[in-house]
Design a protein around this motif. Structure first.
Motif, mmCIF file in Angstrom:
data_model
loop_
_atom_site.group_PDB
_atom_site.id
_atom_site.type_symbol
_atom_site.label_atom_id
_atom_site.label_comp_id
_atom_site.label_asym_id
_atom_site.label_seq_id
_atom_site.Cartn_x
_atom_site.Cartn_y
_atom_site.Cartn_z
ATOM 1 N N GLY A 199 -48.197 25.007 -26.121
ATOM 2 C CA GLY A 199 -48.167 26.457 -25.989
ATOM 3 C C GLY A 199 -48.072 27.225 -27.291
ATOM 4 N N LEU A 200 -48.219 26.559 -28.437
ATOM 5 C CA LEU A 200 -48.157 27.230 -29.729
ATOM 6 C C LEU A 200 -49.406 28.086 -29.931
ATOM 7 N N VAL A 201 -49.215 29.385 -30.181
ATOM 8 C CA VAL A 201 -50.319 30.312 -30.414
ATOM 9 C C VAL A 201 -50.233 30.818 -31.848
ATOM 10 N N THR A 202 -51.346 30.699 -32.588
ATOM 11 C CA THR A 202 -51.404 31.195 -33.957
ATOM 12 C C THR A 202 -52.616 32.102 -34.124
ATOM 13 N N ASP A 203 -52.575 32.927 -35.161
ATOM 14 C CA ASP A 203 -53.739 33.744 -35.494
ATOM 15 C C ASP A 203 -54.823 32.819 -36.022
ATOM 16 N N GLY A 204 -56.038 33.198 -35.810
ATOM 17 C CA GLY A 204 -57.125 32.378 -36.317
ATOM 18 C C GLY A 204 -58.413 32.853 -35.702
ATOM 19 N N PRO A 205 -59.392 32.055 -35.587
ATOM 20 C CA PRO A 205 -59.434 30.669 -36.051
ATOM 21 C C PRO A 205 -59.816 30.571 -37.521
ATOM 22 N N PHE A 206 -59.431 29.478 -38.119
ATOM 23 C CA PHE A 206 -59.789 29.187 -39.492
ATOM 24 C C PHE A 206 -60.471 27.833 -39.486
ATOM 25 N N MET A 207 -61.782 27.835 -39.640
ATOM 26 C CA MET A 207 -62.570 26.596 -39.549
ATOM 27 C C MET A 207 -62.179 25.623 -40.654
#
Length: 69
Positions: free
Chosen positions: A15-23
């Motif tokens: 359930g960890l949500v991070t800003d992104g995406p970073f390829m």
């Protein structure tokens, strides 16, 4: 064939949500599923049911470019 916008969220197992995406160089988008949601938070909530998370994969939640509509 719709273009995906750059911003969004990345949902990881647990359930960890991070800003992104970073390829990263080893990653590529192999396909996508379109869902209708009022906002990014709602779409991210829907993505928590994606089966790939159970196998250790990640889900990118991104907006589709409207292409001038």
């Amino acid at each position: 064939g719709n273009r995906l916008l750059k911003g969004g969220n990345v949902l990881a197992p647990g359930g960890l949500v991070t800003d992104g995406p970073f390829m990263e160089l080893k990653e590529a988008v192999g396909g996508y599923i379109m869902v209708r949601s009022d906002d990014l938070a709602g779409a991210t909530e829907l993505a928590k049911g994606c089966p790939i998370l159970k196998l250790g994969g990640k889900v990118e939640v991104r907006q589709v470019d409207s292409m001038g509509e």
